[in-house]
Design a protein around this motif. Sequence first.
Motif, PDB file in Angstrom:
ATOM      1  N   ARG A  88      18.637 -41.667   0.993  1.00 28.02           N
ATOM      2  CA  ARG A  88      17.902 -42.685   2.460  1.00 28.02           C
ATOM      3  C   ARG A  88      17.757 -41.423   2.303  1.00 28.02           C
ATOM      4  O   ARG A  88      17.531 -39.739   2.612  1.00 28.02           O
ATOM      5  CB  ARG A  88      19.422 -42.673   2.629  1.00 28.02           C
ATOM      6  CG  ARG A  88      18.772 -43.478   3.931  1.00 28.02           C
ATOM      7  CD  ARG A  88      19.373 -44.829   3.588  1.00 28.02           C
ATOM      8  NE  ARG A  88      20.079 -45.399   4.805  1.00 28.02           N
ATOM      9  CZ  ARG A  88      20.023 -46.372   5.253  1.00 28.02           C
ATOM     10  NH1 ARG A  88      20.159 -47.532   4.821  1.00 28.02           N
ATOM     11  NH2 ARG A  88      20.101 -46.943   6.421  1.00 28.02           N
ATOM     12  N   ILE A  89      15.776 -41.357   3.152  1.00 25.06           N
ATOM     13  CA  ILE A  89      15.120 -41.411   3.191  1.00 25.06           C
ATOM     14  C   ILE A  89      15.323 -41.843   5.093  1.00 25.06           C
ATOM     15  O   ILE A  89      14.595 -42.924   4.818  1.00 25.06           O
ATOM     16  CB  ILE A  89      13.913 -41.616   2.653  1.00 25.06           C
ATOM     17  CG1 ILE A  89      13.556 -41.008   0.928  1.00 25.06           C
ATOM     18  CG2 ILE A  89      12.629 -40.675   3.095  1.00 25.06           C
ATOM     19  CD1 ILE A  89      12.509 -41.980   0.124  1.00 25.06           C
ATOM     20  N   ASN A  90      14.761 -40.595   5.479  1.00 25.53           N
ATOM     21  CA  ASN A  90      14.744 -40.795   7.645  1.00 25.53           C
ATOM     22  C   ASN A  90      15.371 -42.338   7.707  1.00 25.53           C
ATOM     23  O   ASN A  90      14.971 -42.412   8.809  1.00 25.53           O
ATOM     24  CB  ASN A  90      13.506 -41.050   7.282  1.00 25.53           C
ATOM     25  CG  ASN A  90      12.361 -39.532   7.136  1.00 25.53           C
ATOM     26  OD1 ASN A  90      12.715 -38.976   7.311  1.00 25.53           O
ATOM     27  ND2 ASN A  90      11.385 -39.649   7.426  1.00 25.53           N
ATOM     28  N   GLN A  91      16.699 -42.262   6.650  1.00 29.94           N
ATOM     29  CA  GLN A  91      17.441 -43.245   7.350  1.00 29.94           C
ATOM     30  C   GLN A  91      16.646 -44.677   7.629  1.00 29.94           C
ATOM     31  O   GLN A  91      17.294 -45.207   8.381  1.00 29.94           O
ATOM     32  CB  GLN A  91      17.989 -42.917   9.668  1.00 29.94           C
ATOM     33  CG  GLN A  91      18.420 -41.774   9.712  1.00 29.94           C
ATOM     34  CD  GLN A  91      19.979 -41.599  10.003  1.00 29.94           C
ATOM     35  OE1 GLN A  91      20.900 -42.882   9.780  1.00 29.94           O
ATOM     36  NE2 GLN A  91      20.434 -41.213  10.597  1.00 29.94           N
ATOM     37  N   THR A  92      15.540 -44.558   6.752  1.00 34.58           N
ATOM     38  CA  THR A  92      15.446 -46.542   6.639  1.00 34.58           C
ATOM     39  C   THR A  92      15.320 -47.033   5.603  1.00 34.58           C
ATOM     40  O   THR A  92      16.142 -47.905   4.867  1.00 34.58           O
ATOM     41  CB  THR A  92      13.702 -46.290   7.271  1.00 34.58           C
ATOM     42  OG1 THR A  92      13.214 -45.351   6.629  1.00 34.58           O
ATOM     43  CG2 THR A  92      13.777 -46.354   8.773  1.00 34.58           C
TER      44      THR A  92
END
Lengths: 634, 118
Positions: free
Chosen positions: B78-82
């Motif tokens: 998961r990148i930057n929670q998005t």
Amino acid sequence: MTAGTLAAEGFRPARIALVGPPNSGKTTLFNTLTGGRQKTGNYPGVTVERKSGLLKTPGGHPVEVLDLPGSYSLRARSPDEAITRDVVLGRQARETLPDALVCVTDATNLGQHLRLLLELRQLGRPLILVLNMMDIAQKRGCQISTEALSRQLGIPVVTTVAMRKHGVRDLLGQIDALLNQAPAGDGVTAISDWVEPSPDAIRAHHREVERLLQEAVVREGAPEHLTRQLDRVLLHPVAGPLILLALLFLMFQAVFSWAEAPMDWIDGGMAGLQQWLSAHMEESLLKSLLVDGIVAGVGGVVIFLPQILILFLFILLLEDSGYMTRAAFLMDRLMSAVGLNGRAFIPLLSSFACAIPGIMAARTIAHPLDRLVTILIAPLMTCSARLPVYVLLIAAFVPATTVWGGIGLQGLVMFGLYATGIVGALAVAGVLRLTLLRGDRQPLLMELPSYKWPNPANVLLGLWERAKIFMRRIGTIILSVLVILWFLSTFPAAPEGATEPAIYYSFAGLIGRTLEPLLAPIGFNWQIAIALVPGLAAREVAVAALGTVYALSGDEGAVTEALTTTLAQSWTLATALSLLAWYVFAPQCLATLAAVRRETNSWRWATFMFVYLMALAYLAAFVTYRVALALGGG
Amino acid sequence: MDGHGGQERQLFELGRLVKAGLTQPLGLMRPGGVGRILAVQSGEGDIERGLLEMGFVEGACVEVLHHGFLGRDPLAVRINQTMTVALRRGEANAVLVGPLLDQGADTRSSTGQEARLS
């Protein structure tokens, strides 16, 4: 001259291209904008689907909207991303440079999606930014100032909820505004100064996106939780693969059980038509052509429409909900063992319905070698056209008993045929990767999008497309093959005092008898040889052809008796098994070969596929026949 | 944009973290592990660009969510929670990850969790 006046003078409608990353809801927006007025076709030379639709804006501009394949960047990595790049840059043959671009982004994922917008902005073309799925962003408490974003970027920004048609009026209004004041005398036909962004340019874009979001995002939304929770189960190392297996099982179960009723209706309808024609037509050649040739043949093929649609319904639902990429994730390691990419799972699954959409779906695989291997093995997945033959032979030769406490033997044999195809495909892929198509293991870089409810309109449109393709095939290839087959098996008529059935003396009989020595070692008689000739064009025709061969053989009983009974009486078990083995591998579909040629842009690979599948089919049938004979199946 | 001095400071910072043993390639992280990307570098330019285009960029926050059932490959990150991206271990090793909370408060990317490197 502006695009607007161009259109007004009747030269052509203004052209608007929708560009956006995958999973931005671009296609849903396209469907909402154009509704049923869509045209699908292919870009010349490749099977990348070209989707466009006409509409009239509230301001009275006729507009052609073009839905370009989803892309993360103009630096195209796969053939369909290359189309997006080439259309946007005006390099695509027979496509003029779009008058304006609409960049569709997911409002909940702007951090990633705005980078593509920055790439597009550098082109200097009229551009509108769409923040789609705004409802979801707002539900998570996210607040974005479109004014600030628009000011910072210097382009119009519109928010939409494509699924509920929100914001579409705003978008059309902005398109109107652009067309009214379109860059006068634009005259640009291509963008020549574009260069692929370097790694540092991409980093710079990321920083610019950060800055833009700091300006425009008033309040951060909460991160999405449902997808995380679902993935905890669906991607679990143990539960994940089991759920995938269960889903596939359910899918094939549905294909067989749900389709039963509609298949009976089609069957009944065709039989009624045949009876009506028999009763109301004079005895003539035309009647023979209609009743024995066309209605019987077409009926034998149309009957598979329900199964194909159910299979595609599942595939479209899995794809639209976001699960399909999870399946690819779960399968990646297994498939990379034979040199394939996890992404190949999607085209291969589609190939169970029909190899052609499967081969077309392979275009999402970035690397050419990976893609080629996927295309070459796609025909080994048991497509629905093989089902008629499998069903017929299994019903005729495999007793309907149960083994090992309740598992139906017929179902087990069917499963075995599917499994043989899959194992064969994996083996071929492994061998190709070690010999002809050697190359590095290619990276897998794949977004796992948030789960969402499938959009019924998208799914229905997709199904409609599949049904159209299938019916068109029946109307063209299959119908003409049937007419030719009827002609070949009717002329010349049997001589006076003939001892053999009439078809024996026809052209078809001649071809069959010529091929017979070649096919005798694998146990095929001249009737099968005749049926295989049209079966090379489209495999499902073989059943109809066998029907024709036996119905026209003068044997009164064969006409009325089910083909099943006839075959059970006139073939040995070894012959039947050999034909089944043949069918697992044999390349019997002109349309597939044509698709491979189009997709690989040369006859070379299509020919290669034909030859290797033919060799495999002969070998498999030979081994099966000999083993069955040795075990007493003669 | 970062000036020349900014780049030097970043390099110095990177060296400090590496020396302190606080960095590791993304491919070695286990599910549940979080961190901040310090560098994206691959011998192959195309893989580096591919990673950058999918959001693996210096400064982004990553969290390893899942791995495959065979050989713990591929990874879901998961990148930057998005955005969640699947990639294989080999490519993931081109991404160097450091502790999450080391570079001060960036509320956009921080998860509020302790930096856990496994």
